[in-house]
Design a protein around this motif. Structure first.
Motif, short mmCIF file in Angstrom:
data_model
loop_
_atom_site.label_atom_id
_atom_site.label_comp_id
_atom_site.label_asym_id
_atom_site.label_seq_id
_atom_site.Cartn_x
_atom_site.Cartn_y
_atom_site.Cartn_z
N THR A 97 0.86 -1.17 0.00
CA THR A 97 0.00 0.00 0.00
C THR A 97 0.90 1.23 0.00
O THR A 97 1.87 1.29 0.77
CB THR A 97 -0.92 0.02 1.23
N TYR A 98 0.59 2.19 -0.88
CA TYR A 98 1.39 3.40 -1.03
C TYR A 98 0.47 4.61 -0.93
O TYR A 98 -0.53 4.69 -1.63
CB TYR A 98 2.11 3.37 -2.37
N GLU A 99 0.84 5.52 -0.06
CA GLU A 99 0.12 6.78 0.06
C GLU A 99 1.11 7.91 -0.24
O GLU A 99 2.02 8.17 0.56
CB GLU A 99 -0.45 6.95 1.46
N PRO A 100 0.96 8.56 -1.41
CA PRO A 100 1.87 9.66 -1.74
C PRO A 100 1.76 10.78 -0.69
O PRO A 100 0.68 11.02 -0.15
CB PRO A 100 1.38 10.14 -3.10
N MET A 101 2.88 11.43 -0.43
CA MET A 101 2.91 12.54 0.51
C MET A 101 3.69 13.68 -0.12
O MET A 101 4.45 13.48 -1.07
CB MET A 101 3.56 12.10 1.82
N SER A 102 3.53 14.86 0.42
CA SER A 102 4.23 16.02 -0.11
C SER A 102 5.73 15.91 0.19
O SER A 102 6.14 15.28 1.16
CB SER A 102 3.66 17.31 0.46
N ALA A 103 6.50 16.56 -0.66
CA ALA A 103 7.96 16.54 -0.51
C ALA A 103 8.34 17.02 0.88
O ALA A 103 7.67 17.87 1.46
CB ALA A 103 8.60 17.40 -1.58
N GLY A 104 9.42 16.48 1.39
CA GLY A 104 9.88 16.88 2.71
C GLY A 104 9.45 15.93 3.81
O GLY A 104 9.98 15.98 4.92
N ASN A 105 8.49 15.06 3.52
CA ASN A 105 8.02 14.10 4.53
C ASN A 105 8.85 12.83 4.56
O ASN A 105 8.73 12.03 5.48
CB ASN A 105 6.55 13.75 4.30
N GLY A 106 9.66 12.61 3.54
CA GLY A 106 10.49 11.41 3.49
C GLY A 106 9.68 10.15 3.23
O GLY A 106 8.48 10.19 2.98
N ILE B 13 11.10 8.04 -5.99
CA ILE B 13 10.12 8.52 -5.03
C ILE B 13 10.88 9.01 -3.80
O ILE B 13 11.74 8.29 -3.27
CB ILE B 13 9.12 7.40 -4.64
N THR B 14 10.59 10.22 -3.35
CA THR B 14 11.30 10.79 -2.20
C THR B 14 10.40 10.99 -0.99
O THR B 14 10.90 11.32 0.09
CB THR B 14 11.94 12.14 -2.58
N ALA B 15 9.10 10.84 -1.16
CA ALA B 15 8.18 11.01 -0.04
C ALA B 15 6.98 10.09 -0.23
O ALA B 15 6.47 9.94 -1.33
CB ALA B 15 7.71 12.46 0.06
#
Length: 90
Positions: free
Chosen positions: A16-25, A55-57
């Motif tokens: 399961t993947y939930e994209p998050m805004s940059a900076g959240n790691g 993917i960074t966050a």
């Protein structure tokens, strides 16, 4: 919105993947019946696949039941591609 691929079946892994805004790691939680034997290797495989997809966050939850490395990589790639398609990022 979270996206999920895979099954909770023997020899498979559900990611399961939930994209998050940059900076959240990257946040990764792995639940596996093989934790003592392969837990760290599963985490490494998932993190390497995430990095390869640039993917960074995001938040990832993996429920493993003996998936082989190629299955893990395929599931990570599939869930990231699904999220990109549905959010028109890719």
């Amino acid at each position: 919105m979270p996206y999920t691929v895979g099954r909770q079946d023997r020899g498979d892994i559900q990611i399961t993947y939930e994209p998050m805004s940059a900076g959240n790691g990257i946040q990764l939680k792995v639940n596996t019946s093989l934790e003592r034997l392969y837990g760290e290797r599963i985490r490494e495989e998932i993190m390497n696949s995430i990095r390869e997809m640039k993917i960074t966050a995001g938040k990832f939850i993996a429920v493993d039941d003996g998936a082989l490395p190629y299955v893990i990589r395929a599931r990570v790639e599939a869930v990231i591609r699904l999220a990109k398609e549905e959010t028109n990022e890719g």
